[in-house]
Design an enzyme around this catalytic site. Structure first.
Site, PDB file in Angstrom:
ATOM      1  N   HIS A   3      43.442  93.712  58.795  1.00 42.41           N
ATOM      2  CA  HIS A   3      43.028  92.315  58.585  1.00 42.41           C
ATOM      3  C   HIS A   3      41.624  92.353  58.009  1.00 42.41           C
ATOM      4  O   HIS A   3      40.645  92.159  58.737  1.00 42.41           O
ATOM      5  CB  HIS A   3      43.112  91.541  59.900  1.00 42.41           C
ATOM      6  CG  HIS A   3      44.529  91.278  60.340  1.00 42.41           C
ATOM      7  ND1 HIS A   3      45.310  90.325  59.750  1.00 42.41           N
ATOM      8  CD2 HIS A   3      45.304  91.859  61.277  1.00 42.41           C
ATOM      9  CE1 HIS A   3      46.513  90.309  60.328  1.00 42.41           C
ATOM     10  NE2 HIS A   3      46.528  91.232  61.254  1.00 42.41           N
ATOM     11  N   PHE A   5      39.778  90.460  56.333  1.00 44.22           N
ATOM     12  CA  PHE A   5      38.865  89.331  56.595  1.00 44.22           C
ATOM     13  C   PHE A   5      38.633  89.188  58.086  1.00 44.22           C
ATOM     14  O   PHE A   5      37.499  89.190  58.556  1.00 44.22           O
ATOM     15  CB  PHE A   5      39.432  88.032  56.023  1.00 44.22           C
ATOM     16  CG  PHE A   5      38.720  86.816  56.563  1.00 44.22           C
ATOM     17  CD1 PHE A   5      39.354  85.925  57.423  1.00 44.22           C
ATOM     18  CD2 PHE A   5      37.386  86.573  56.223  1.00 44.22           C
ATOM     19  CE1 PHE A   5      38.678  84.805  57.931  1.00 44.22           C
ATOM     20  CE2 PHE A   5      36.702  85.467  56.725  1.00 44.22           C
ATOM     21  CZ  PHE A   5      37.353  84.580  57.587  1.00 44.22           C
ATOM     22  N   LEU A 139      44.796  73.858  57.090  1.00 44.04           N
ATOM     23  CA  LEU A 139      44.448  74.872  56.083  1.00 44.04           C
ATOM     24  C   LEU A 139      45.624  74.983  55.122  1.00 44.04           C
ATOM     25  O   LEU A 139      46.755  75.250  55.548  1.00 44.04           O
ATOM     26  CB  LEU A 139      44.171  76.216  56.735  1.00 44.04           C
ATOM     27  CG  LEU A 139      44.077  77.419  55.788  1.00 44.04           C
ATOM     28  CD1 LEU A 139      42.936  77.256  54.787  1.00 44.04           C
ATOM     29  CD2 LEU A 139      43.902  78.705  56.592  1.00 44.04           C
ATOM     30  N   VAL A 141      46.600  76.095  50.899  1.00 47.02           N
ATOM     31  CA  VAL A 141      46.309  76.505  49.518  1.00 47.02           C
ATOM     32  C   VAL A 141      47.583  76.249  48.725  1.00 47.02           C
ATOM     33  O   VAL A 141      48.681  76.606  49.166  1.00 47.02           O
ATOM     34  CB  VAL A 141      45.914  77.993  49.442  1.00 47.02           C
ATOM     35  CG1 VAL A 141      45.932  78.510  48.013  1.00 47.02           C
ATOM     36  CG2 VAL A 141      44.535  78.211  50.068  1.00 47.02           C
ATOM     37  N   LYS A 148      45.341  84.970  46.696  1.00 54.20           N
ATOM     38  CA  LYS A 148      44.129  85.232  45.900  1.00 54.20           C
ATOM     39  C   LYS A 148      42.902  85.273  46.785  1.00 54.20           C
ATOM     40  O   LYS A 148      41.782  85.092  46.310  1.00 54.20           O
ATOM     41  CB  LYS A 148      43.970  84.121  44.851  1.00 54.20           C
ATOM     42  CG  LYS A 148      45.075  84.068  43.794  1.00 54.20           C
ATOM     43  CD  LYS A 148      44.886  82.823  42.921  1.00 54.20           C
ATOM     44  CE  LYS A 148      45.930  82.707  41.827  1.00 54.20           C
ATOM     45  NZ  LYS A 148      45.910  83.794  40.832  1.00 54.20           N
ATOM     46  N   LEU A 150      41.783  83.090  48.767  1.00 53.69           N
ATOM     47  CA  LEU A 150      41.094  81.789  48.866  1.00 53.69           C
ATOM     48  C   LEU A 150      40.922  81.366  50.317  1.00 53.69           C
ATOM     49  O   LEU A 150      39.906  80.759  50.684  1.00 53.69           O
ATOM     50  CB  LEU A 150      41.881  80.720  48.117  1.00 53.69           C
ATOM     51  CG  LEU A 150      41.418  80.391  46.694  1.00 53.69           C
ATOM     52  CD1 LEU A 150      42.329  79.359  46.063  1.00 53.69           C
ATOM     53  CD2 LEU A 150      39.985  79.891  46.701  1.00 53.69           C
ATOM     54  N   ALA A 151      41.885  81.702  51.173  1.00 53.34           N
ATOM     55  CA  ALA A 151      41.815  81.255  52.574  1.00 53.34           C
ATOM     56  C   ALA A 151      40.543  81.751  53.274  1.00 53.34           C
ATOM     57  O   ALA A 151      39.856  80.952  53.920  1.00 53.34           O
ATOM     58  CB  ALA A 151      43.060  81.705  53.327  1.00 53.34           C
ATOM     59  N   LEU A 389      47.488  69.268  66.798  1.00 53.24           N
ATOM     60  CA  LEU A 389      48.446  68.511  65.960  1.00 53.24           C
ATOM     61  C   LEU A 389      48.983  69.398  64.832  1.00 53.24           C
ATOM     62  O   LEU A 389      48.322  70.301  64.375  1.00 53.24           O
ATOM     63  CB  LEU A 389      47.737  67.284  65.395  1.00 53.24           C
ATOM     64  CG  LEU A 389      47.152  66.380  66.489  1.00 53.24           C
ATOM     65  CD1 LEU A 389      46.272  65.328  65.860  1.00 53.24           C
ATOM     66  CD2 LEU A 389      48.261  65.769  67.334  1.00 53.24           C
TER      67      LEU A 389
HETATM   68  C1  LIG Z   1      32.484  78.027  64.658  1.00 49.13           C
HETATM   69  C2  LIG Z   1      33.548  77.259  63.765  1.00 49.13           C
HETATM   70  C3  LIG Z   1      34.646  78.240  63.190  1.00 49.13           C
HETATM   71  C4  LIG Z   1      35.645  77.456  62.312  1.00 49.13           C
HETATM   72  C5  LIG Z   1      36.740  78.392  61.705  1.00 49.13           C
HETATM   73  C6  LIG Z   1      37.659  78.941  62.787  1.00 49.13           C
HETATM   74  C7  LIG Z   1      38.804  79.784  62.182  1.00 49.13           C
HETATM   75  C8  LIG Z   1      39.876  78.902  61.500  1.00 49.13           C
HETATM   76  C9  LIG Z   1      40.974  79.768  60.868  1.00 49.13           C
HETATM   77  C10 LIG Z   1      41.990  78.911  60.117  1.00 49.13           C
HETATM   78  C11 LIG Z   1      42.905  78.155  61.059  1.00 49.13           C
HETATM   79  C12 LIG Z   1      43.933  77.317  60.316  1.00 49.13           C
HETATM   80  C13 LIG Z   1      44.827  76.595  61.302  1.00 49.13           C
HETATM   81  C14 LIG Z   1      45.826  75.698  60.637  1.00 49.13           C
HETATM   82  O1  LIG Z   1      45.578  75.125  59.593  1.00 49.13           O
HETATM   83  C15 LIG Z   1      47.213  75.549  61.279  1.00 49.13           C
HETATM   84  S1  LIG Z   1      48.242  76.997  60.743  1.00 49.13           S
HETATM   85  C16 LIG Z   1      48.826  76.423  59.157  1.00 49.13           C
HETATM   86  C17 LIG Z   1      48.214  77.208  58.025  1.00 49.13           C
HETATM   87  N1  LIG Z   1      48.686  76.668  56.762  1.00 49.13           N
HETATM   88  C18 LIG Z   1      49.892  76.990  56.228  1.00 49.13           C
HETATM   89  O2  LIG Z   1      50.633  77.800  56.740  1.00 49.13           O
HETATM   90  C19 LIG Z   1      50.261  76.228  54.969  1.00 49.13           C
HETATM   91  C20 LIG Z   1      51.049  77.077  53.987  1.00 49.13           C
HETATM   92  N2  LIG Z   1      50.340  78.313  53.695  1.00 49.13           N
HETATM   93  C21 LIG Z   1      49.197  78.295  52.927  1.00 49.13           C
HETATM   94  O3  LIG Z   1      48.714  77.269  52.474  1.00 49.13           O
HETATM   95  C22 LIG Z   1      48.525  79.644  52.703  1.00 49.13           C
HETATM   96  O4  LIG Z   1      49.475  80.660  52.923  1.00 49.13           O
HETATM   97  C23 LIG Z   1      47.307  79.866  53.634  1.00 49.13           C
HETATM   98  C24 LIG Z   1      46.202  78.894  53.244  1.00 49.13           C
HETATM   99  C25 LIG Z   1      47.712  79.655  55.100  1.00 49.13           C
HETATM  100  C26 LIG Z   1      46.798  81.290  53.472  1.00 49.13           C
HETATM  101  O5  LIG Z   1      46.480  81.499  52.105  1.00 49.13           O
HETATM  102  P1  LIG Z   1      47.168  82.712  51.291  1.00 49.13           P
HETATM  103  O6  LIG Z   1      46.996  82.426  49.834  1.00 49.13           O
HETATM  104  O7  LIG Z   1      48.533  82.934  51.818  1.00 49.13           O
HETATM  105  O8  LIG Z   1      46.293  84.023  51.713  1.00 49.13           O
HETATM  106  P2  LIG Z   1      44.890  84.464  51.109  1.00 49.13           P
HETATM  107  O9  LIG Z   1      44.131  83.287  50.623  1.00 49.13           O
HETATM  108  O10 LIG Z   1      45.124  85.551  50.124  1.00 49.13           O
HETATM  109  O11 LIG Z   1      44.129  85.039  52.401  1.00 49.13           O
HETATM  110  C27 LIG Z   1      44.761  86.017  53.213  1.00 49.13           C
HETATM  111  C28 LIG Z   1      43.975  86.044  54.488  1.00 49.13           C
HETATM  112  O12 LIG Z   1      44.140  84.775  55.175  1.00 49.13           O
HETATM  113  C29 LIG Z   1      44.628  85.029  56.479  1.00 49.13           C
HETATM  114  N3  LIG Z   1      45.514  83.923  56.913  1.00 49.13           N
HETATM  115  C30 LIG Z   1      46.752  83.653  56.459  1.00 49.13           C
HETATM  116  N4  LIG Z   1      47.255  82.580  57.092  1.00 49.13           N
HETATM  117  C31 LIG Z   1      46.294  82.166  57.971  1.00 49.13           C
HETATM  118  C32 LIG Z   1      46.218  81.110  58.928  1.00 49.13           C
HETATM  119  N5  LIG Z   1      47.243  80.239  59.135  1.00 49.13           N
HETATM  120  N6  LIG Z   1      45.087  80.977  59.677  1.00 49.13           N
HETATM  121  C33 LIG Z   1      44.071  81.854  59.511  1.00 49.13           C
HETATM  122  N7  LIG Z   1      44.085  82.891  58.619  1.00 49.13           N
HETATM  123  C34 LIG Z   1      45.185  83.027  57.856  1.00 49.13           C
HETATM  124  C35 LIG Z   1      45.415  86.331  56.371  1.00 49.13           C
HETATM  125  O13 LIG Z   1      45.543  86.919  57.666  1.00 49.13           O
HETATM  126  C36 LIG Z   1      44.492  87.122  55.433  1.00 49.13           C
HETATM  127  O14 LIG Z   1      43.374  87.616  56.152  1.00 49.13           O
HETATM  128  P3  LIG Z   1      43.367  89.172  56.648  1.00 49.13           P
HETATM  129  O15 LIG Z   1      43.358  90.025  55.377  1.00 49.13           O
HETATM  130  O16 LIG Z   1      42.146  89.316  57.497  1.00 49.13           O
HETATM  131  O17 LIG Z   1      44.667  89.355  57.464  1.00 49.13           O
END
Ligand SMILES: CCCCCCCCCCCCCC(=O)CSCCNC(=O)CCNC(=O)[C@H](O)C(C)(C)COP(=O)(O)OP(=O)(O)OC[C@H]1O[C@@H](n2cnc3c(N)ncnc32)[C@H](O)[C@@H]1OP(=O)(O)O
Ligand SMILES: CCOC(=O)c1cnc2ccc(OC)cc2c1SCCC#N
Length: 389
Positions: A3, A5, A139, A141, A148, A150-151, A389
């Site tokens: 992981h 990131f 979250l 993209v 890419k 971006l997350a 939610l």
């Molecule tokens: C003190 C305040 C702190 C505030 C922040 C707290 C933390 C908040 C964290 C966020 C909480 C959100 C909660 C929430 O919204 C509820 S979970 C719903 C998340 N959204 C979706 O599933 C929608 C459809 N998918 C997408 O839009 C994309 O696949 C997303 C954007 C999910 C990832 O975009 P992508 O184009 O597919 O991937 P890359 O950009 O290339 O990036 C890959 C990296 O992203 C890591 N990844 C993948 N999915 C994740 C997820 N659900 N949480 C956290 N990390 C996630 C993955 O492990 C990898 O990292 P690694 O290489 O280390 O493994």
């Protein structure tokens, strides 16, 4: 599995699992606000940050459309969550919210919204410590911009903006396994419209079961059975707050709701959240409470149906009415309101009614996470008093 990131983040790391020498609590100390990065993180050249003002009809519609087409799908791509605009306005504007935590990414040239992430402030108790956290959600993209990296930039930017408000912890859930879940729970589903669930391919006719036998199996009474069961009203907020605070105190992780929070999160809002209580006809004392939120899903690739109307169990308290009977009344009201399915996590005391009320286990798990807060011993689903939610 690497992981790249998440290994850089102040979260429980897989390598630390079982290391009970690590203290429970914040992983990193706060930094002085003056030392927090003042300017936004760099995006790839084609893109720019935009703070999404969801009060604006136009901006809210852009967010709604991005999520409707690009947010979470189940593993079989049968459904995609279809949060409504009024739901998003409710979810993103609780007491004390920050507009700056509603973060979008646009394509500079076309101004198209292609990514989104949000935070809302919440006081969450973790065992004996109440911590002000950001609840991070939505979250997303765009499908065309996946993989890419971006997350991580989105996550670092929302973290930076949360830090600027002197908040250092966060809570979030995901269906994916990341470093490191504090708890994992399971979805359960109670059919209200079994014919539709079978037609869309979610459910299957049981062996030796006809459709009419299946419809009869899930049939519910026309009206609720508990005397004194009624919709929650504004004047109930103080009593419901007392009831809920007392009830949630038994769980290891739970929101620390005050009356303002209860007024926002639990007063009924049409097509968003429904809440009911049981008031003793003699004493008018409020003894029980149940609530569910409305989260439809798009049904993907089905010629006959476009939308699944789903109710999600929210917060429920039973002190006099058996929880089984209270939740059966919730099912009855959900059926009256034409929901197709009533979903519940096996959190809090939900496990005690799921099977008996004919819920079936889903194949999806939901993992709970804390950011910059270590807990020494994983929390059981039945010790979780938090529903995001
Ligand atoms: C003190 C305040 C702190 C505030 C922040 C707290 C933390 C908040 C964290 C966020 C909480 C959100 C909660 C929430 O919204 C509820 S979970 C719903 C998340 N959204 C979706 O599933 C929608 C459809 N998918 C997408 O839009 C994309 O696949 C997303 C954007 C999910 C990832 O975009 P992508 O184009 O597919 O991937 P890359 O950009 O290339 O990036 C890959 C990296 O992203 C890591 N990844 C993948 N999915 C994740 C997820 N659900 N949480 C956290 N990390 C996630 C993955 O492990 C990898 O990292 P690694 O290489 O280390 O493994
Ligand atoms: C019929 C039972 O399944 C759902 O209600 C449903 C609906 N829409 C989804 C969209 C994305 C999705 O991605 C995990 C799952 C669903 C699910 S099952 C998990 C939610 C619950 N309960």
């Amino acid at each position: 599995n690497r992981h790249k990131f998440w290994e850089t983040q102040p979260v429980g790391q897989f390598k630390d699992i079982g290391d009970t020498s690590l203290p429970e609590g914040p992983i990193e100390p706060p930094t002085p606000i003056s030392e927090v990065k003042q300017e936004p993180y760099n995006l790839p050249n084609l893109y720019e940050w935009v703070t999404c003002d969801i009060d604006s009809e136009e901006m809210c519609a852009e967010v709604y459309n991005l999520l409707t087409n690009n947010y979470v799908e189940d593993d079989e791509n049968m459904f995609r969550f279809n949060y409504s605009k009024e739901f998003l306005r409710w979810a993103l504007r609780p007491p004390g919210y920050f507009k700056s935590w509603h973060i979008g990414v646009r394509v500079k040239s076309s101004k198209k919204l292609v990514a989104f992430i949000t935070g809302v402030p919440a006081r969450i108790r973790v065992r004996d410590n109440v911590v002000t956290m950001a609840e991070v959600n939505f979250l997303c993209v765009h499908k065309k911009l996946r993989s890419k990296r971006l997350a991580p930039v989105m996550i670092k930017e929302v973290t930076r903006r949360v830090h600027l408000e002197n908040i250092w912890q966060a809570a979030y859930t995901a269906g994916v396994v990341l470093p490191t879940p504090v708890s994992t729970c399971q979805y359960w589903h109670r059919s209200l419209n079994p014919k539709k669930l079978i037609d869309v391919g979610f459910s299957r006719l049981g062996a030796r079961m006809t459709m009419s036998r299946t419809i009869k199996l899930y049939k519910l009474p026309e009206s609720t059975v508990t005397p004194g069961f009624r919709k929650m009203e504004p004047h109930d907020v103080p009593a419901v707050t007392r009831l809920l605070r007392e009830y949630l105190s038994q769980f290891a992780i739970a929101p620390d709701f005050d009356e303002n929070d209860v007024e926002h999160w639990l007063l009924p809002k049409e097509n968003v959240v429904d809440s009911f209580l049981v008031a003793s006809p003699e004493t008018h004392e409020i003894t029980d409470f149940c609530s569910f939120y409305t989260l439809p899903s798009s049904i993907l690739g089905n010629p006959n149906y476009s939308t699944l109307k789903a109710a999600y169990s929210y917060y429920n308290v039973s002190t006099k009415t058996p929880l089984l009977q209270l939740m059966n009344d919730a099912l009855i009201v959900a059926k009256q309101k034409d929901f197709d399915v009533f979903n519940a996590l096996d959190v809090m005391q939900n496990e005690s009614f799921l099977k008996e009320l004919k819920f079936g286990p889903g194949d999806g798990k939901l993992h709970y996470y804390l950011y910059n807060y270590r807990i020494r011993q994983a929390v059981l689903a039945s010790e979780l008093g938090l529903v995001l939610l």
